[in-house]
Design a protein around this motif. Structure first.
Motif, PDB file in Angstrom:
ATOM      1  N   ARG A 149       0.838  -1.216   0.000  1.00 38.10           N
ATOM      2  CA  ARG A 149       0.000   0.000   0.000  1.00 38.10           C
ATOM      3  C   ARG A 149       0.862   1.250   0.000  1.00 38.10           C
ATOM      4  N   LYS A 150       1.920   1.261   0.794  1.00 35.70           N
ATOM      5  CA  LYS A 150       2.805   2.425   0.903  1.00 35.70           C
ATOM      6  C   LYS A 150       4.095   2.131   0.134  1.00 35.70           C
ATOM      7  N   ILE A 151       4.302   2.841  -0.975  1.00 33.98           N
ATOM      8  CA  ILE A 151       5.417   2.535  -1.868  1.00 33.98           C
ATOM      9  C   ILE A 151       6.294   3.764  -2.072  1.00 33.98           C
ATOM     10  N   VAL A 152       7.592   3.590  -1.849  1.00 37.82           N
ATOM     11  CA  VAL A 152       8.582   4.612  -2.199  1.00 37.82           C
ATOM     12  C   VAL A 152       9.201   4.206  -3.530  1.00 37.82           C
ATOM     13  N   ILE A 153       9.232   5.120  -4.476  1.00 35.17           N
ATOM     14  CA  ILE A 153       9.762   4.846  -5.809  1.00 35.17           C
ATOM     15  C   ILE A 153      10.935   5.766  -6.083  1.00 35.17           C
ATOM     16  N   LYS A 154      12.075   5.182  -6.390  1.00 33.50           N
ATOM     17  CA  LYS A 154      13.249   5.977  -6.741  1.00 33.50           C
ATOM     18  C   LYS A 154      13.483   5.910  -8.238  1.00 33.50           C
ATOM     19  N   ILE A 155      13.619   7.069  -8.855  1.00 30.53           N
ATOM     20  CA  ILE A 155      13.868   7.160 -10.292  1.00 30.53           C
ATOM     21  C   ILE A 155      15.275   7.686 -10.501  1.00 30.53           C
ATOM     22  N   GLY A 156      16.097   6.895 -11.165  1.00 31.04           N
ATOM     23  CA  GLY A 156      17.494   7.262 -11.360  1.00 31.04           C
ATOM     24  C   GLY A 156      17.705   8.240 -12.504  1.00 31.04           C
ATOM     25  N   SER A 157      18.870   8.848 -12.515  1.00 30.02           N
ATOM     26  CA  SER A 157      19.201   9.841 -13.542  1.00 30.02           C
ATOM     27  C   SER A 157      19.160   9.250 -14.943  1.00 30.02           C
ATOM     28  N   GLU A 172      -6.205   3.369  -6.973  1.00 31.51           N
ATOM     29  CA  GLU A 172      -6.443   2.032  -6.444  1.00 31.51           C
ATOM     30  C   GLU A 172      -6.169   1.952  -4.942  1.00 31.51           C
ATOM     31  N   GLY A 173      -5.857   3.101  -4.327  1.00 32.49           N
ATOM     32  CA  GLY A 173      -5.672   3.138  -2.886  1.00 32.49           C
ATOM     33  C   GLY A 173      -4.242   3.079  -2.400  1.00 32.49           C
ATOM     34  N   LYS A 174      -3.293   3.110  -3.335  1.00 34.57           N
ATOM     35  CA  LYS A 174      -1.889   3.086  -2.916  1.00 34.57           C
ATOM     36  C   LYS A 174      -1.397   4.493  -2.617  1.00 34.57           C
ATOM     37  N   GLN A 175      -0.415   4.593  -1.724  1.00 34.56           N
ATOM     38  CA  GLN A 175       0.222   5.866  -1.395  1.00 34.56           C
ATOM     39  C   GLN A 175       1.643   5.829  -1.942  1.00 34.56           C
ATOM     40  N   ILE A 176       2.056   6.929  -2.561  1.00 36.56           N
ATOM     41  CA  ILE A 176       3.331   6.944  -3.275  1.00 36.56           C
ATOM     42  C   ILE A 176       4.178   8.144  -2.873  1.00 36.56           C
ATOM     43  N   ILE A 177       5.458   7.873  -2.637  1.00 33.66           N
ATOM     44  CA  ILE A 177       6.469   8.914  -2.470  1.00 33.66           C
ATOM     45  C   ILE A 177       7.534   8.690  -3.541  1.00 33.66           C
ATOM     46  N   LEU A 178       7.920   9.751  -4.230  1.00 30.32           N
ATOM     47  CA  LEU A 178       8.974   9.653  -5.244  1.00 30.32           C
ATOM     48  C   LEU A 178      10.291  10.195  -4.693  1.00 30.32           C
ATOM     49  N   VAL A 179      11.356   9.485  -4.977  1.00 30.18           N
ATOM     50  CA  VAL A 179      12.706  10.008  -4.783  1.00 30.18           C
ATOM     51  C   VAL A 179      13.276  10.170  -6.177  1.00 30.18           C
ATOM     52  N   PHE A 218       4.923   8.588 -16.488  1.00 27.15           N
ATOM     53  CA  PHE A 218       5.105   8.054 -15.134  1.00 27.15           C
ATOM     54  C   PHE A 218       4.103   8.674 -14.163  1.00 27.15           C
ATOM     55  N   ALA A 219       3.845   9.956 -14.300  1.00 28.29           N
ATOM     56  CA  ALA A 219       2.852  10.614 -13.448  1.00 28.29           C
ATOM     57  C   ALA A 219       1.474   9.992 -13.647  1.00 28.29           C
ATOM     58  N   ALA A 220       1.151   9.655 -14.902  1.00 35.03           N
ATOM     59  CA  ALA A 220      -0.136   9.022 -15.200  1.00 35.03           C
ATOM     60  C   ALA A 220      -0.224   7.643 -14.553  1.00 35.03           C
ATOM     61  N   GLN A 221       0.887   6.911 -14.562  1.00 37.26           N
ATOM     62  CA  GLN A 221       0.908   5.588 -13.932  1.00 37.26           C
ATOM     63  C   GLN A 221       0.775   5.696 -12.409  1.00 37.26           C
ATOM     64  N   CYS A 222       1.442   6.675 -11.820  1.00 39.12           N
ATOM     65  CA  CYS A 222       1.297   6.911 -10.375  1.00 39.12           C
ATOM     66  C   CYS A 222      -0.155   7.211 -10.029  1.00 39.12           C
ATOM     67  N   ALA A 223      -0.790   8.031 -10.856  1.00 39.33           N
ATOM     68  CA  ALA A 223      -2.192   8.392 -10.620  1.00 39.33           C
ATOM     69  C   ALA A 223      -3.084   7.156 -10.640  1.00 39.33           C
ATOM     70  N   GLU A 224      -2.792   6.215 -11.543  1.00 39.44           N
ATOM     71  CA  GLU A 224      -3.568   4.967 -11.604  1.00 39.44           C
ATOM     72  C   GLU A 224      -3.471   4.205 -10.290  1.00 39.44           C
TER      73      GLU A 224
END
Length: 264
Positions: free
Chosen positions: A12-20, A48-55, A38-44
């Motif tokens: 449910r709680k996902i941290v996503i790191k996107i590299g250079s 669905e009830g997931k929480q997202i933090i981007l690094v 990627f923003a559109a995929q995060c929105a999807e």
């Protein structure tokens, strides 16, 4: 359902790191199309009830996109100044991408000192919880313009791991330019095998070759293993996978997704 798909589905709680390298095009400038997708995929996933933090890495890449004449300057002061310019551009592009999905973003620029100071780390944790609870997507990067050796984390793999631990995440996803951990460098050895599941990092270290850092990023496989060690200690799974594929994020919910899943 594959183990990767099941793990992402259950988190449910996902941290996503996107590299250079994921954020950069072949010419070293920022890949805007990737950010929009990627923003559109995060929105999807959020729907669905997931929480997202981007690094998000990419301040220096965005700086080169903005101030091309500084691209070849290696002096540390120019590098830090380039990050200061690029961070503004990077967040501007993320803001526009998430705005198309009806989502706001919030920025946190952190250093190692912030995580080691109990009062600061508590403030970071509270800010993250507040932003996410209000439907805002936090986007974190290291504060490269002011960091020096004593307070520098040095790579966003470890920064994302510290964030996942502080936020009590269920899963950390590292998006890189490779499908996962291989027995050898797949770019130079066609017989290298993808290792899909890791439960013992010490054993993994004995069986693979640790390569050098990539062209744009500050990390390599070693920093990814360090990140996995950190989060696994707290019962958080980590997935290393390729961010350059179409639907790289939402595709993880499908059976054919490739990657290396680290779990304790």
């Amino acid at each position: 359902m594959s183990k990767i798909a099941e793990s992402v589905k259950n988190a449910r709680k996902i941290v996503i790191k996107i590299g250079s390298n994921t954020l950069a095009k072949a010419d070293g400038t920022t890949n805007i199309d990737f950010m929009l997708s990627f923003a559109a995929q995060c929105a999807e996933l959020i729907k669905e009830g997931k929480q997202i933090i981007l690094v998000s890495s990419g301040a220096q890449v965005a700086g080169v996109s903005t101030t091309k004449e500084w691209a070849r300057k290696k002096d540390v002061h120019y590098r830090q100044a380039l990050c200061a310019i690029g961070q503004v551009e990077l967040m501007h592009q993320w803001r526009k991408a998430f705005q198309q999905q009806g989502l706001h973003i919030g920025q946190l620029l952190l250093t190692k000192d912030d995580f080691e100071n109990e009062h600061r780390s508590l403030n970071i944790r509270n800010t993250l919880f507040t932003l996410v609870d209000e439907g805002v997507v936090p986007i974190i990067n290291e504060n490269d313009s002011v960091s020096f050796d004593e307070i520098k984390i040095g790579d966003n793999d470890n920064l994302s791991a510290l964030t996942a631990i502080l936020w009590s995440a269920d899963m950390l996803i590292l998006f890189s330019d490779i499908d996962g951990v291989y027995s050898d460098n797949p770019k130079t050895n066609k017989d290298a095998k993808l290792i899909e599941s890791v439960t013992s990092i010490p054993e993994l270290r004995k069986s693979i070759k640790i390569g050098e850092t990539n062209s744009f990023g500050t990390g390599g496989i070693e920093t990814k293993l360090q990140a996995a060690e950190k989060v696994n200690e707290y019962g958080i799974q980590m997935l290393l996978t390729n961010g350059g594929k179409e639907k790289a994020l939402t595709g993880l919910l499908e059976d054919g997704a490739k990657g290396t899943l680290f779990s304790d």
